[in-house]
Design an enzyme around this catalytic site. Structure first.
Site, PDB file in Angstrom:
ATOM      1  N   HIS A  75       0.834  -1.214   0.000  1.00  0.00           N
ATOM      2  CA  HIS A  75       0.000   0.000   0.000  1.00  0.00           C
ATOM      3  C   HIS A  75       0.866   1.261   0.000  1.00  0.00           C
ATOM      4  O   HIS A  75       0.566   2.231  -0.688  1.00  0.00           O
ATOM      5  CB  HIS A  75      -0.941  -0.001   1.206  1.00  0.00           C
ATOM      6  CG  HIS A  75      -2.210  -0.747   0.972  1.00  0.00           C
ATOM      7  ND1 HIS A  75      -2.256  -2.114   0.846  1.00  0.00           N
ATOM      8  CD2 HIS A  75      -3.490  -0.305   0.831  1.00  0.00           C
ATOM      9  CE1 HIS A  75      -3.511  -2.486   0.651  1.00  0.00           C
ATOM     10  NE2 HIS A  75      -4.273  -1.402   0.626  1.00  0.00           N
TER      11      HIS A  75
ATOM     12  N   LYS B 299      -9.228  -8.562   8.574  1.00  0.00           N
ATOM     13  CA  LYS B 299      -9.801  -8.887   9.872  1.00  0.00           C
ATOM     14  C   LYS B 299      -9.651  -7.682  10.781  1.00  0.00           C
ATOM     15  O   LYS B 299      -8.755  -6.872  10.613  1.00  0.00           O
ATOM     16  CB  LYS B 299      -9.149 -10.129  10.480  1.00  0.00           C
ATOM     17  CG  LYS B 299      -7.701  -9.959  10.844  1.00  0.00           C
ATOM     18  CD  LYS B 299      -7.130 -11.232  11.461  1.00  0.00           C
ATOM     19  CE  LYS B 299      -5.678 -11.005  11.866  1.00  0.00           C
ATOM     20  NZ  LYS B 299      -5.085 -12.191  12.448  1.00  0.00           N
TER      21      LYS B 299
END
Length: 189
Positions: free
Chosen positions: A37, A102
């Protein structure tokens, strides 16, 4: 409710999803964690194109373990999504429609999801060996030097996820807590 969806996700499909829905994704997911990212943001800052099309894309926050001989991929369980929170609003603005990971998401990410019409799914942590069975193929599409954190194109069939945050900002973690507290208050002696 069980829903089967193909990727890339359409805005119409995303709008139908509600917290708690079980969804089976088929198509392409892009695997990318925090190191990838950061590199994607560097490309955007430099005015360069990304190595994959974000329109309707789903990013899976995963860094798979090494692939054993004869297998498509190693264990592929989700990583903690909040690691990507600083980068996510920008990717949502560019067309990202789904994320799989998650854990909780920040208020800034939830706000951006509502503005852009996106969804956050959870995969089952600790079940990476089972999840990998739904991955049919993988290809590194960027940053091979990152090893398991390289951006990968994953072809999946019936990849199991649960809707945690829908495109209206409803959060299953918050809704579940509220329901529990209401139940507890009704059932205390």
């Amino acid at each position: 409710m069980e829903i089967r969806l193909n990727t890339p996700l359409t805005p119409e499909a995303v709008k139908t999803l509600k917290p708690g829905d079980t969804v089976y994704l088929t198509g392409v997911l892009y695997a990318a964690r925090d190191a990838a990212h950061k590199k994607l943001m560097e490309l955007l800052d430099a005015g360069q194109p990304l190595p994959f099309d974000l329109k309707g894309a789903v990013i899976y926050y995963v860094g798979p373990s090494p692939t054993k001989e004869g297998e498509v991929i190693g264990s592929a369980g989700p990583t903690t999504s909040s690691r990507m929170d600083a980068y996510t609003p920008r990717l949502l603005e560019l067309g990202l429609k789904g994320m799989v990971g998650k854990g909780r998401r920040s208020e800034a990410v939830k706000k951006s999801m509502v503005e852009q019409g996106a969804v956050y799914f959870a995969a089952i942590g600790g079940a990476g060996a089972l999840i990998k069975e739904t991955i049919l193929a993988q290809e590194v599409v960027a940053y091979p030097e990152l090893g398991p954190e390289a951006v990968r194109k994953l072809e999946v069939k019936d990849f199991p996820v649960t809707v945690i945050i829908d495109s209206e900002g409803q959060d299953l973690y918050e809704l579940g807590r509220e329901a529990y507290l209401a139940w507890k208050a009704e059932n205390e002696d």
